[in-house]
Design an enzyme around this catalytic site. Structure first.
Site, PDB file in Angstrom:
ATOM      1  N   HIS A   5       0.799  -1.127   0.029  1.00  0.00           N
ATOM      2  CA  HIS A   5      -0.093   0.073   0.007  1.00  0.00           C
ATOM      3  C   HIS A   5       0.826   1.308   0.067  1.00  0.00           C
ATOM      4  O   HIS A   5       2.067   1.322   0.210  1.00  0.00           O
ATOM      5  CB  HIS A   5      -1.144  -0.067   1.179  1.00  0.00           C
ATOM      6  CG  HIS A   5      -0.270  -0.056   2.499  1.00  0.00           C
ATOM      7  ND1 HIS A   5      -0.100  -0.989   3.169  1.00  0.00           N
ATOM      8  CD2 HIS A   5       0.152   1.089   3.287  1.00  0.00           C
ATOM      9  CE1 HIS A   5       0.449  -0.775   4.350  1.00  0.00           C
ATOM     10  NE2 HIS A   5       0.579   0.763   4.452  1.00  0.00           N
ATOM     11  N   ARG A   9      -1.057  10.793   4.694  1.00  0.00           N
ATOM     12  CA  ARG A   9      -1.548  11.418   5.767  1.00  0.00           C
ATOM     13  C   ARG A   9      -2.505  12.364   5.360  1.00  0.00           C
ATOM     14  O   ARG A   9      -2.241  13.197   4.339  1.00  0.00           O
ATOM     15  CB  ARG A   9      -0.317  12.283   6.712  1.00  0.00           C
ATOM     16  CG  ARG A   9       0.382  11.248   7.204  1.00  0.00           C
ATOM     17  CD  ARG A   9       1.831  12.056   8.150  1.00  0.00           C
ATOM     18  NE  ARG A   9       2.477  11.220   8.747  1.00  0.00           N
ATOM     19  CZ  ARG A   9       3.427  10.291   8.317  1.00  0.00           C
ATOM     20  NH1 ARG A   9       3.921  10.985   7.070  1.00  0.00           N
ATOM     21  NH2 ARG A   9       4.409   9.678   9.103  1.00  0.00           N
ATOM     22  N   GLU A  62      -3.625   3.743   1.910  1.00  0.00           N
ATOM     23  CA  GLU A  62      -3.909   3.766   3.598  1.00  0.00           C
ATOM     24  C   GLU A  62      -3.981   5.189   3.808  1.00  0.00           C
ATOM     25  O   GLU A  62      -2.775   6.019   3.650  1.00  0.00           O
ATOM     26  CB  GLU A  62      -2.640   3.018   4.224  1.00  0.00           C
ATOM     27  CG  GLU A  62      -2.975   3.479   5.677  1.00  0.00           C
ATOM     28  CD  GLU A  62      -1.937   3.013   6.415  1.00  0.00           C
ATOM     29  OE1 GLU A  62      -1.362   3.626   7.680  1.00  0.00           O
ATOM     30  OE2 GLU A  62      -0.668   2.183   6.012  1.00  0.00           O
ATOM     31  N   ASN A  66      -4.503  11.722  11.633  1.00  0.00           N
ATOM     32  CA  ASN A  66      -3.780  11.889  13.039  1.00  0.00           C
ATOM     33  C   ASN A  66      -4.882  12.716  13.829  1.00  0.00           C
ATOM     34  O   ASN A  66      -5.103  13.963  13.379  1.00  0.00           O
ATOM     35  CB  ASN A  66      -2.550  12.341  13.312  1.00  0.00           C
ATOM     36  CG  ASN A  66      -1.372  11.041  12.660  1.00  0.00           C
ATOM     37  OD1 ASN A  66      -1.212  10.201  13.333  1.00  0.00           O
ATOM     38  ND2 ASN A  66      -0.753  11.531  11.443  1.00  0.00           N
ATOM     39  N   HIS A  80       3.302  10.748  -6.996  1.00  0.00           N
ATOM     40  CA  HIS A  80       1.828  10.510  -7.035  1.00  0.00           C
ATOM     41  C   HIS A  80       1.508   9.314  -7.040  1.00  0.00           C
ATOM     42  O   HIS A  80       2.086   8.293  -6.899  1.00  0.00           O
ATOM     43  CB  HIS A  80       1.393  11.283  -8.300  1.00  0.00           C
ATOM     44  CG  HIS A  80       2.034  10.535  -9.617  1.00  0.00           C
ATOM     45  ND1 HIS A  80       3.250  10.979 -10.166  1.00  0.00           N
ATOM     46  CD2 HIS A  80       1.616   9.473 -10.378  1.00  0.00           C
ATOM     47  CE1 HIS A  80       3.487  10.012 -11.074  1.00  0.00           C
ATOM     48  NE2 HIS A  80       2.308   9.180 -10.961  1.00  0.00           N
ATOM     49  N   GLU A 123      -2.491  10.601 -10.514  1.00  0.00           N
ATOM     50  CA  GLU A 123      -2.342  10.445 -12.146  1.00  0.00           C
ATOM     51  C   GLU A 123      -3.503   9.413 -12.509  1.00  0.00           C
ATOM     52  O   GLU A 123      -3.716   8.273 -11.873  1.00  0.00           O
ATOM     53  CB  GLU A 123      -1.093   9.720 -12.509  1.00  0.00           C
ATOM     54  CG  GLU A 123      -1.051   9.748 -13.957  1.00  0.00           C
ATOM     55  CD  GLU A 123       0.454   9.115 -14.236  1.00  0.00           C
ATOM     56  OE1 GLU A 123       0.840   9.382 -15.437  1.00  0.00           O
ATOM     57  OE2 GLU A 123       1.093   8.417 -13.392  1.00  0.00           O
TER      58      GLU A 123
END
Length: 146
Positions: A5, A9, A62, A66, A80, A123
């Site tokens: 993966h 963030r 993922e 936070n 990207h 993209e």
């Protein structure tokens, strides 16, 4: 070695999920909330990768939220994310209709770039051969950076 993966963030989980799921079309596979660590992880899959994502936990994106941090600079630090799409014009139209800016339009019928609410560059690549150039994309200029 096998790709698993890419972690991104995000500062606003709801805005990120709206972009990645409602607009781009990814599917939420799982979610983990960690109260002690004060973060939420959401794993997403492209629709054509659902079986692999469920069976092997890959390939996925993922989203890491936070709870106490909401701004991240340099969204392009890693480059990207890239997704192959069945119809680049229809995908860009759906994104644009959802309020997403097409930063690099698919003038060539093959490639386009957009950004997530956190500035992550995405993209989009046409599956198979490039589509014939078509308006409004063929004459649309770039907007911002991609």
């Amino acid at each position: 070695m096998r790709y698993l993966h890419t972690m991104i963030r995000v500062g606003d989980l709801d805005a990120a999920l709206d972009f990645f799921c409602a607009k781009l079309g990814l599917v939420e596979i799982s979610r983990k909330e960690n109260e002690k660590g004060r973060f939420t992880l959401v794993f997403l899959s492209a629709p054509d990768d659902l079986d692999l994502a469920r069976a092997r936990k890959a390939p996925m994106v993922e989203l890491t939220y936070n709870w106490d941090e909401h701004e991240y600079g340099g969204g392009r630090n890693f480059g990207h994310l890239a997704y192959r799409v069945k119809d680049i014009y229809a995908t860009c139209r759906k994104l644009q209709d959802g309020g997403v800016v097409i930063n690099r339009p698919p003038r060539d019928g093959h490639m386009a770039f957009v950004r997530s609410p956190d500035g992550i560059s995405i993209e989009l690549l046409q599956e198979g051969e490039a589509l014939a150039p078509a308006e409004p994309w063929a004459s649309m200029p770039n907007t911002g950076s991609w």
